[in-house]
Design a protein around this motif. Sequence first.
Motif, PDB file in Angstrom:
ATOM      1  N   LEU A 185       0.858  -1.007   0.000  1.00  0.00           N
ATOM      2  CA  LEU A 185       0.041  -0.050  -0.065  1.00  0.00           C
ATOM      3  C   LEU A 185       0.947   1.375   0.037  1.00  0.00           C
ATOM      4  CD1 LEU A 185      -2.750  -1.155   2.553  1.00  0.00           C
ATOM      5  CD2 LEU A 185      -2.906  -1.024   0.157  1.00  0.00           C
ATOM      6  N   SER A 186       1.714   1.266  -0.841  1.00  0.00           N
ATOM      7  CA  SER A 186       2.854   2.286  -0.879  1.00  0.00           C
ATOM      8  C   SER A 186       2.126   3.519  -1.043  1.00  0.00           C
ATOM      9  CB  SER A 186       4.189   2.187  -1.723  1.00  0.00           C
ATOM     10  OG  SER A 186       3.293   2.060  -3.187  1.00  0.00           O
ATOM     11  N   GLU A 187       0.919   3.861  -2.094  1.00  0.00           N
ATOM     12  CA  GLU A 187       0.614   4.874  -2.427  1.00  0.00           C
ATOM     13  C   GLU A 187      -0.504   5.397  -1.085  1.00  0.00           C
ATOM     14  OE1 GLU A 187      -1.953   4.693  -5.886  1.00  0.00           O
ATOM     15  OE2 GLU A 187      -0.323   3.872  -7.118  1.00  0.00           O
ATOM     16  N   THR A 188      -1.184   4.542  -0.293  1.00  0.00           N
ATOM     17  CA  THR A 188      -1.806   5.131   0.859  1.00  0.00           C
ATOM     18  C   THR A 188      -0.720   5.455   1.993  1.00  0.00           C
ATOM     19  OG1 THR A 188      -2.968   3.078   0.525  1.00  0.00           O
ATOM     20  CG2 THR A 188      -3.187   4.152   2.654  1.00  0.00           C
ATOM     21  N   GLY A 189       0.756   5.153   1.989  1.00  0.00           N
ATOM     22  CA  GLY A 189       1.552   5.558   2.906  1.00  0.00           C
ATOM     23  C   GLY A 189       1.878   6.878   2.373  1.00  0.00           C
ATOM     24  N   GLN A 190       2.119   7.161   1.102  1.00  0.00           N
ATOM     25  CA  GLN A 190       2.485   8.718   0.694  1.00  0.00           C
ATOM     26  C   GLN A 190       1.308   9.536   0.671  1.00  0.00           C
ATOM     27  OE1 GLN A 190       3.337   7.723  -3.738  1.00  0.00           O
ATOM     28  NE2 GLN A 190       4.960   6.616  -3.197  1.00  0.00           N
ATOM     29  N   TRP A 191      -0.001   8.856   0.465  1.00  0.00           N
ATOM     30  CA  TRP A 191      -1.006   9.785   0.760  1.00  0.00           C
ATOM     31  C   TRP A 191      -1.167  10.443   2.496  1.00  0.00           C
ATOM     32  CZ3 TRP A 191      -5.230   9.095   4.184  1.00  0.00           C
ATOM     33  CH2 TRP A 191      -6.249  10.163   4.162  1.00  0.00           C
ATOM     34  N   LEU A 192      -0.973   9.275   3.294  1.00  0.00           N
ATOM     35  CA  LEU A 192      -0.946   9.404   4.814  1.00  0.00           C
ATOM     36  C   LEU A 192       0.201  10.527   4.937  1.00  0.00           C
ATOM     37  CD1 LEU A 192      -1.463   6.185   6.223  1.00  0.00           C
ATOM     38  CD2 LEU A 192      -2.982   8.039   6.649  1.00  0.00           C
ATOM     39  N   LYS A 193       1.292  10.569   4.458  1.00  0.00           N
ATOM     40  CA  LYS A 193       2.438  11.416   4.734  1.00  0.00           C
ATOM     41  C   LYS A 193       1.992  12.923   4.339  1.00  0.00           C
ATOM     42  CE  LYS A 193       7.313  12.639   4.037  1.00  0.00           C
ATOM     43  NZ  LYS A 193       7.031  13.884   4.534  1.00  0.00           N
TER      44      LYS A 193
END
Length: 181
Positions: free
Chosen positions: A38-46
């Motif tokens: 879920l790397s895109e989710t991690g980027q969105w969270l950041k």
Amino acid sequence: LYGQTEHGLARSLRAFFGDDADCTALARSFRSAFWGRLSETGQWLKKFIDKSRSNDWVIENYFGRIMRIKADDDAGRCRKAVSYLIQSTTADLAKRALLRVLDGVDCRFVAQIHDEIQIDVARGSRDVIDDIKKIIEDEDAATVSANIQVSETNWADAIDYENKTTKLMCNMHTKKGDYYG
């Protein structure tokens, strides 16, 4: 897993696997695999957390509802900000869908819990259930994915009532990836 530290996950895993297991390594591995997928989710969270910090922890959900996030520490503010955004948006989606359904269909509202609504319709009212599905799926197609599950039971199944109803449970999950800018 968002908001749960490696230590917190390891503690939860110990309750399941016991004290002898290497739960810290298992938690580290699990979190790494989770965020890797879920790397895109991690980027969105950041991005969301950075914007929340720069806005002095004033969060606005997809529908414009605003809340100032308060917590004793930065990690708590981060967790609360993400929780507020997700939970308040899905709750608002469910409320909007419920109002449209109650305005257009012969049914009875029973309960809403977070992103789920429970509606009673008369037994054998398949056309009413189809109408409810259409209202929910059509109105918010760009924003929401409705996972509608129908059960031919009621909450009191343990007791034999003569007037059983059909329950319509709607679990709504947002499709839009970035609510916050």
